[in-house]
Design a protein around this motif. Structure first.
Motif, PDB file in Angstrom:
ATOM      1  N   ARG A   1       0.824  -1.215   0.000  1.00 44.93           N
ATOM      2  CA  ARG A   1       0.000   0.000   0.000  1.00 44.93           C
ATOM      3  C   ARG A   1       0.856   1.262   0.000  1.00 44.93           C
ATOM      4  NH1 ARG A   1      -4.014   0.764   4.950  1.00 44.93           N
ATOM      5  NH2 ARG A   1      -2.011   0.920   6.035  1.00 44.93           N
ATOM      6  N   ASP A   2       1.993   1.211   0.678  1.00 47.45           N
ATOM      7  CA  ASP A   2       2.871   2.368   0.793  1.00 47.45           C
ATOM      8  C   ASP A   2       4.306   1.952   0.502  1.00 47.45           C
ATOM      9  OD1 ASP A   2       0.936   4.318   1.906  1.00 47.45           O
ATOM     10  OD2 ASP A   2       0.929   2.964   3.625  1.00 47.45           O
TER      11      ASP A   2
ATOM     12  N   ASP B   1      -0.014  13.566   4.756  1.00 41.44           N
ATOM     13  CA  ASP B   1       0.631  12.305   4.427  1.00 41.44           C
ATOM     14  C   ASP B   1       1.051  11.593   5.713  1.00 41.44           C
ATOM     15  OD1 ASP B   1       1.988  10.642   2.165  1.00 41.44           O
ATOM     16  OD2 ASP B   1       3.572  10.930   3.661  1.00 41.44           O
TER      17      ASP B   1
ATOM     18  N   ARG C   1      -6.008   9.218   3.961  1.00 44.25           N
ATOM     19  CA  ARG C   1      -6.515   7.979   3.389  1.00 44.25           C
ATOM     20  C   ARG C   1      -8.019   7.925   3.669  1.00 44.25           C
ATOM     21  NH1 ARG C   1      -2.155   4.084   6.396  1.00 44.25           N
ATOM     22  NH2 ARG C   1      -0.303   4.537   5.120  1.00 44.25           N
TER      23      ARG C   1
ATOM     24  N   ASN D   1      -2.661   3.597  -4.680  1.00 49.23           N
ATOM     25  CA  ASN D   1      -4.080   3.816  -4.911  1.00 49.23           C
ATOM     26  C   ASN D   1      -4.876   2.506  -4.801  1.00 49.23           C
ATOM     27  OD1 ASN D   1      -6.466   3.914  -7.122  1.00 49.23           O
ATOM     28  ND2 ASN D   1      -6.163   5.944  -6.206  1.00 49.23           N
ATOM     29  N   GLU D   2      -5.919   2.538  -3.966  1.00 44.60           N
ATOM     30  CA  GLU D   2      -6.712   1.325  -3.746  1.00 44.60           C
ATOM     31  C   GLU D   2      -7.373   0.830  -5.030  1.00 44.60           C
ATOM     32  OE1 GLU D   2     -10.483  -0.222  -0.982  1.00 44.60           O
ATOM     33  OE2 GLU D   2      -9.685   1.814  -0.745  1.00 44.60           O
TER      34      GLU D   2
END
Length: 533
Positions: free
Chosen positions: A39-40, A409, A382, A236-237
């Motif tokens: 995810r990151d 962030d 998020r 990005n999901e």
């Protein structure tokens, strides 16, 4: 008490994500590359220095622990602790010394033999008595009770405690407790870590990917089954979902929501998804340097204004309602139920009654429907954080508080809370490493912890925290842990807003990739994972 087990474990009859899959009678296939997302971007490759799953998930396969939670179990529990670098372990009669007999013939990825000296180096660095070149040391608070680590030759080591602490073995089984090599410096461990684990690092490109390959000299003979694991950084999901349903990924990140599952199943009906209540708790953290938020009346008013059922409906479609600072049963082992929380501030089911009491407190401070209190709430940018923060802002408006969201962030968030500067209060999504009172209490609420971001320090609570840590009897310990949970709620020190209900989707050919539901950090070794295709 002695606990000895063979390192060659049979494949247990188990279910992947609780759905179904592989039994020991099905022969594992060797080879293939598992493709998974991140995810990151990992802030570094050093598991011991980081707190995020973005580091732990891709780099846990590089390492081993002394002991480890069963990688095929749906819950990370003390009863599921298995041998890893330690073959046997034994507590002293007084509960102050835990001694491990270590596996022989283990080598680091660079060929250097593993010995008890590496264990001592690792925990001496964590205790702060050795300079390992680390920039951060987030688990130091776990080991305040660890007096010394003593080696007895190359293959035996003892952890010596000031007082009994039954949780120590669970600490050591966490995914955040790898053994590090003495001969490798901190800078190297942050960029190209050396472990003893089933996989070796071959490539780590920031913001791009992490590539691991099979360790042919792994000391657990026959493992791992995969040739390689490739992790792609996809922030990005929606892009991650597209990569999964198009077949570019074999599994998703562990943040699939109920709506996300519906979307995935519509496009890939054969995908196996498992969603459950997770130990990811949305909490409010007050900046200890913010004068206005030191007023007990204001914090209590905020506590009274929260409608947890409404938050649960938005966040989990009503599947998981927050109670106190621990994960409530049946998903967790130490939390209070909603019924047990009744009578505490904000937990009366009559929300309007709670808010009327909150408005009276606000009026005492000079606020009214014509004169609102202005506050800025910092939140990670998020959806899983902005969504509940937006709803919370609407709830607080009903008690004369206008909230402005400051979405930042995750790196900015971390810098600000560490410095205790640049924000008034924040919504924090806390995900403890294990479902264990010592981890949560010593890390988040102890007067001594650097990760106690609100600087909460109450002498009576501190006494209770240290007392519960020494109790071996589970029922007696649970009684005291519940008393601490209620005390935190009564003080409105750390309001719990919501819990998560998320999961992972994967294709049926991915076998033995089990996600524990009571921790998001412990089951990513992947030495048992194989691909049936």
């Amino acid at each position: 008490m002695t606990h000895g087990k063979s390192l060659l474990m049979p494949v247990l009859l188990t279910a992947i994500f609780g759905i179904a899959i592989c039994s020991s009678s099905m022969a594992q296939k060797r080879g293939g590359t598992l493709h998974a997302p991140l995810r990151d971007n990992p802030p570094s490759a050093s598991v011991a220095e980081e707190t995020t799953s973005s580091t732990l998930v891709p780099f846990m396969p590089i390492f081993n622990n002394l002991v480890v939670f069963d990688q095929l179990a749906k819950k990370s529990l003390p009863s599921n602790i298995k041998p890893d670098l330690a073959e046997h372990w034994k507590w002293s009669d007084d509960g102050k010394v835990l001694t491990f007999e270590l596996a022989h013939g283990v080598k680091w990825h660079d060929g250097v033999p593993f010995t008890s000296a590496d264990v001592k180096c690792t925990w001496d660095t964590i205790r702060g008595v050795r300079d390992g070149g680390w920039r951060k040391n987030p688990r130091k608070s776990w080991y305040e009770n660890l007096k010394d680590v003593v080696t007895h030759g190359d293959y035996e080591v003892s952890f010596v405690l000031d007082h009994p602490q039954p949780s120590l073995l669970s600490f050591l089984a966490s995914g955040f407790s790898p053994v590090y090599p003495c001969h490798v410096d901190g800078q190297t461990m942050r960029t190209h870590p050396i472990g003893t684990g089933p996989f070796k690092l071959v490539e780590y490109r920031r913001n791009r990917e992490v590539k691991l390959v099979r360790n042919p000299d792994y000391f657990k003979k026959g493992k791992p089954y995969l040739d390689a694991i490739e992790y792609r950084v996809i922030p990005n999901e929606g892009t991650r979902t597209l990569a999964f349903v198009s077949g570019q990924l074999d599994m998703t990140w562990a943040d699939v929501s109920l709506d996300g599952e519906k979307n995935i199943k519509a496009q890939q009906p054969d995908a196996l998804c498992d969603l459950a209540a997770l130990f990811t708790l949305g909490e409010l953290i007050y900046n200890p340097n913010e004068v206005a938020l030191k007023d007990d009346r204001l914090r209590r008013a905020i506590m009274l204004a929260i409608d947890r059922k409404a938050l649960a409906q938005v966040m989990t479609q009503g599947h998981a309602v927050a109670t106190g600072i621990f994960m409530p049963p049946p998903a967790g082992s130490w939390g209070l139920t909603t019924e047990e929380m009744k009578g505490l501030p904000g937990f009366d089911p009559d929300v309007e009654k709670n808010r009327e009491a909150a408005r009276k407190l606000m009026e005492q401070m000079g606020y009214s429907s014509e004169h609102h209190k202005q506050l800025k709430l910092m939140v990670v940018n998020r959806p899983a954080h902005v969504t509940p923060a937006t709803l919370l802002a609407d709830q607080l408006r009903k008690i004369f508080i206008d909230v402005t969201l400051d979405a930042v962030d995750i790196s900015v968030w971390g810098q600000r809370v560490t410095r205790r500067a640049g924000y008034q209060f924040t919504l924090w999504s806390a995900a403890p490493a294990i479902d264990n009172p010592d981890v949560i209490l010593f890390e988040q609420l102890s007067c001594k912890s650097s990760r106690n971001y609100s600087n909460y320090c109450d002498s009576k609570t501190q006494e209770m925290i240290e007392q519960q840590s020494q109790i071996a009897d589970q029922e007696k310990r649970l009684e005291l842990v519940h008393a601490i949970d209620r005390r935190i709620a009564q003080q409105a020190a750390r309001p719990a807003l919501f819990t998560s209900y998320l999961g992972v989707c994967q294709y049926p050919y991915v076998k033995n990739a089990v996600r524990a539901t009571n921790s998001i950090y412990n089951t990513y070794r992947f030495e048992d994972v194989w691909l049936n295709k």
